[in-house]
Design an enzyme around this catalytic site. Structure first.
Site, PDB file in Angstrom:
ATOM      1  N   CYS A   1      10.490  31.912  55.683  1.00 31.12           N
ATOM      2  CA  CYS A   1      10.456  30.593  55.042  1.00 31.12           C
ATOM      3  C   CYS A   1      11.855  30.022  54.837  1.00 31.12           C
ATOM      4  O   CYS A   1      12.002  28.863  54.475  1.00 31.12           O
ATOM      5  CB  CYS A   1       9.719  30.687  53.718  1.00 31.12           C
ATOM      6  SG  CYS A   1       8.049  31.317  53.928  1.00 31.12           S
TER       7      CYS A   1
ATOM      8  N   CYS B   1      -0.259  28.567  44.211  1.00 28.89           N
ATOM      9  CA  CYS B   1       0.181  29.025  45.524  1.00 28.89           C
ATOM     10  C   CYS B   1       0.376  27.779  46.385  1.00 28.89           C
ATOM     11  O   CYS B   1      -0.509  26.926  46.460  1.00 28.89           O
ATOM     12  CB  CYS B   1      -0.882  29.917  46.167  1.00 28.89           C
ATOM     13  SG  CYS B   1      -1.404  31.294  45.123  1.00 28.89           S
TER      14      CYS B   1
END
Lengths: 161, 379
Positions: B84, B201
Site C-alpha cells: 500500500c 476497514c
C-alpha cells in the site's frame, strides 16, 4: 545452512548460539548480533512455550468456517511473539488477554493454542495427528478447512487459569 | 535566508476521482491523473525525464502501458510495487532522481483498479497466515485488541476515527464515500474481526493519482510549488519480537530531524488509516500525541476539521476516500499539497503551512511492515 522445517508442533524456530535469542520462523542470521561483525549461524530450536495471551480477536470470516473463530497474539517465555489460532474445541471467546497457554499444535506452521493445564486432548498435540483431527490434518488452501467428525466439545473455560 | 533554487518541490498534483468501480482501464485512469498533474504544474509530457509508476496488483509494465498512447519520449520508466506504500516509495524515488541529477522533472503515477480484487485484499498464498485463512483485517484487529487491552481504550474510541474521516470525505470531490456516518453507524456495522467493524476497514476503490517533482528553479512561472522538506522511507524489522520502536516512529524521528521541524509544528497530515487502529497507532508514532492517548483524543473530537489544532486526514483518509492501493500514497500527497496551497475548499485547514504524509504497506507477515514513508511538506 538451510532453514529447518521440523520442530515441535511444526514450529521450526532458531536459536542464536551467541546471544541465545529465539526466533520464529527460523532465521538464517541473528538480527540482534548483526552489528558486531561475523556471528555464528543460528541453530534449529524447539519453540516450546508456554506463552501468555497478549490479545484475541474473534474473526467473522468464512475463510475458516465456522465463523467466528479466534486469532490469538501471544508472547512465549522465550520472548517470541506469535500469531496463532485457538484450539478448535474452544469457544472463540474462551481465551483472553493475560491467559497462560501452551502450543498445543500447529496448522501449516501457524501455532494452535490451548489453555495451559488443559487435559491432553485440549489441543492437537505435537505427536502424530489422531484420525479426524481438524487442526493438524492437511488441507488444501482455498478449500473448506476439514471439520471434526464429531461435534466440538464444550468450551473448556474451567481450564483457563 | 534565501532558499536555494535547487530545493525539491512538488510542482503539480492530480487525482482521478476514487470510485467503487470504474469502467475505464488502468491506462485511462493513469493518463487522466497525469494530465491533471502536468496541467497543475504547467509542464508538458516531454518535460518529464524520469517516471515512476506505482501499483500493487496492476499489469506488469504499467507505466509503459499508460504512456504508450501518448507518444512517450523514451525517458526512463520505473514500475514499483511496495504494497500500500507503493506510490509513497515511488515519490521517494522521484525525489532521489531529481536530487541525483538524473532529470530535472520526475513524475509519480499511482494506479489501481482494486475493484477487481472483490471486497478484500487477499494475503498471498505463500504467506503462512494467509494460507491458513488469516485476512488483513483479522491481523490488524489483533493489533486493535492489543491496543485496547494495553490502553483501556473502549472499542467505540477506535470507531470515532471512521466518523471523523468520513465527515472529512464528505467535502472531498475525489472521495469514494461522500456521506457522513455516525458513531452508531460505525459500531453497528457488520463485525469483521473484533473490535473492527466494516466501517472501520477501508474499502477497495478504483482510481489514480499523480505527483510532479522538480526543483523550485525549474517550476513553471505561475505554478504553485510546495517544498519537499523531508522524505524518510524504510522497511519493517521482524515482527516475531515486538520492536523497541515501531517503523513509523523510527521514520518520523528521521523526517522531523531532516525537516528541522517537530510534530508539534504540523498543521495538516494525511495518516495511513486502512483500519481505524492504524490511524491511532500512527498518530502516536508520528509524535502528534503521547502513546496511548490517540484514540481517546480522537473520540473527544481532536484532529478534526473545525478544531484549533492539527487536522489529520482532512481528505477523508483511506476510510473516506477509498483505497486504490497503488494510487493511495499519491492521493495523500496531493491532499496535503492542496491544503498547503490553500486550495482545499470546504475541507481547508485554515492557514496550513506545514504538512506531513504517512503511508504504511504490509503483507509479509514475518515483518512489522513491508515499507513505510513519512514525508514533510511546507510552503
Amino acid at each position: 545452512m538451510t532453514v529447518p522445517t521440523g520442530g515441535a508442533c511444526g514450529l521450526a524456530a532458531s536459536r542464536c548460539p551467541a546471544c541465545g535469542e529465539v526466533r520464529y520462523p527460523a532465521v538464517l542470521r541473528c538480527p540482534s548480533c548483526s552489528d558486531g561483525g561475523p556471528a555464528p549461524a543460528p541453530v534449529p530450536a524447539v519453540l516450546a512455550g508456554p506463552a501468555r495471551v497478549v490479545a484475541v480477536t474473534r474473526v467473522h470470516s468464512d475463510a475458516r468456517p465456522p465463523a467466528p473463530w479466534a486469532l490469538v497474539l501471544a508472547d512465549t517465555d522465550e520472548g517470541v511473539r506469535l500469531v496463532g489460532f485457538a484450539s478448535a474445541e474452544l469457544a472463540p471467546d474462551a481465551l483472553g488477554t493475560g491467559d497462560a497457554v501452551r502450543i498445543a499444535g500447529s496448522e501449516n506452521g501457524v501455532p494452535v493454542f490451548a489453555p495451559l493445564g488443559a487435559p491432553p486432548g485440549g489441543g492437537a498435540g505435537c505427536g502424530p495427528a489422531p484420525a479426524g483431527d481438524a487442526v493438524t490434518r492437511p488441507w488444501t488452501p482455498g478449500t473448506a478447512r476439514p471439520q471434526p467428525a464429531t461435534a466440538p466439545a464444550a468450551p473448556n473455560r474451567a481450564a483457563t487459569p | 535566508m534565501t532558499r536555494p533554487a535547487d530545493r525539491l518541490v512538488v510542482a503539480g498534483v492530480g487525482v482521478e476521482p476514487f470510485v467503487a468501480r470504474s469502467p475505464d482501464p488502468a491506462g485511462t485512469l493513469g493518463r487522466r491523473a497525469l494530465r491533471r498533474a502536468l496541467g497543475d504544474a504547467g509542464l508538458e509530457l516531454p518535460d518529464v525525464g524520469w517516471w515512476v509508476f506505482a501499483a500493487r496488483f496492476e499489469h506488469p509494465a504499467l507505466g509503459q502501458r499508460v504512456l504508450a498512447p501518448l507518444g512517450p519520449s523514451g525517458a526512463t520508466i520505473v514500475n514499483t510495487e511496495n504494497a500500500c506504500a507503493s506510490a509513497s516509495i515511488g515519490f521517494a524515488l522521484a525525489c532521489a532522481a531529481v536530487q541525483a541529477g538524473f532529470t530535472d522533472v520526475a513524475a509519480v503515477v499511482g494506479v489501481e483498479r482494486a475493484s477487481a480484487l472483490g471486497a478484500t485484499v487477499p494475503l498471498p498464498d505463500w504467506d503462512r497466515l494467509g494460507r491458513a485463512g488469516v485476512t488483513h483485517p483479522a491481523r490488524y484487529a489483533l493489533e486493535a485488541a492489543r491496543y485496547c487491552a494495553e490502553t483501556g481504550c473502549p472499542p467505540e474510541a477506535l470507531a470515532a476515527v471512521a466518523v471523523k474521516n468520513r465527515r472529512h470525505a464528505a467535502a472531498n470531490p475525489v472521495a469514494r464515500f461522500r456521506a457522513p456516518v455516525t458513531l452508531d453507524d460505525v459500531v453497528g456495522s457488520p463485525p469483521v474481526a473484533d473490535p473492527l467493524t466494516r466501517l472501520q476497514c477501508c474499502a477497495n476503490a478504483d482510481g489514480a493519482a499523480a505527483v510532479i517533482v522538480t526543483t523550485a528553479g525549474r517550476a513553471a512561472p505561475g505554478s504553485e510549488p510546495v517544498d519537499v522538506l523531508a522524505v524518510a522511507t524504510g522497511s519493517g524489522v521482524r515482527s516475531d519480537r515486538p520492536p523497541a520502536r515501531p517503523l513509523t516512529a523510527r521514520l518520523a524521528a528521521e523526517a522531523w530531524e531532516r525537516a528541522g521541524a517537530g510534530p508539534g509544528d504540523v498543521d495538516v497530515a494525511e495518516v495511513y488509516d486502512a483500519f481505524t487502529v492504524l490511524e491511532v497507532l500512527a498518530t502516536e508514532d508520528l509524535g502528534f500525541t503521547p502513546p496511548g492517548t490517540a484514540a481517546a483524543r480522537i473520540a473527544r473530537g481532536a484532529f478534526a476539521l473545525g478544531g484549533d489544532g492539527l487536522v489529520t486526514n482532512p481528505g477523508g483518509g483511506l476510510l473516506g476516500r477509498g483505497h486504490p492501493l497503488g494510487a493511495t500514497g499519491a492521493a495523500q500527497l496531493a491532499e496535503v499539497v492542496e491544503q498547503l496551497r490553500g486550495r482545499a475548499g470546504a475541507r481547508q485547514v485554515p492557514g496550513a503551512r506545514l504538512g506531513a504524509v504517512h503511508t504504511l504497506g504490509g503483507n509479509v507477515r514475518e515483518l512489522e511492515a513491508n515499507a513505510a514513508a513519512v514525508v514533510v511538506l511546507g510552503r
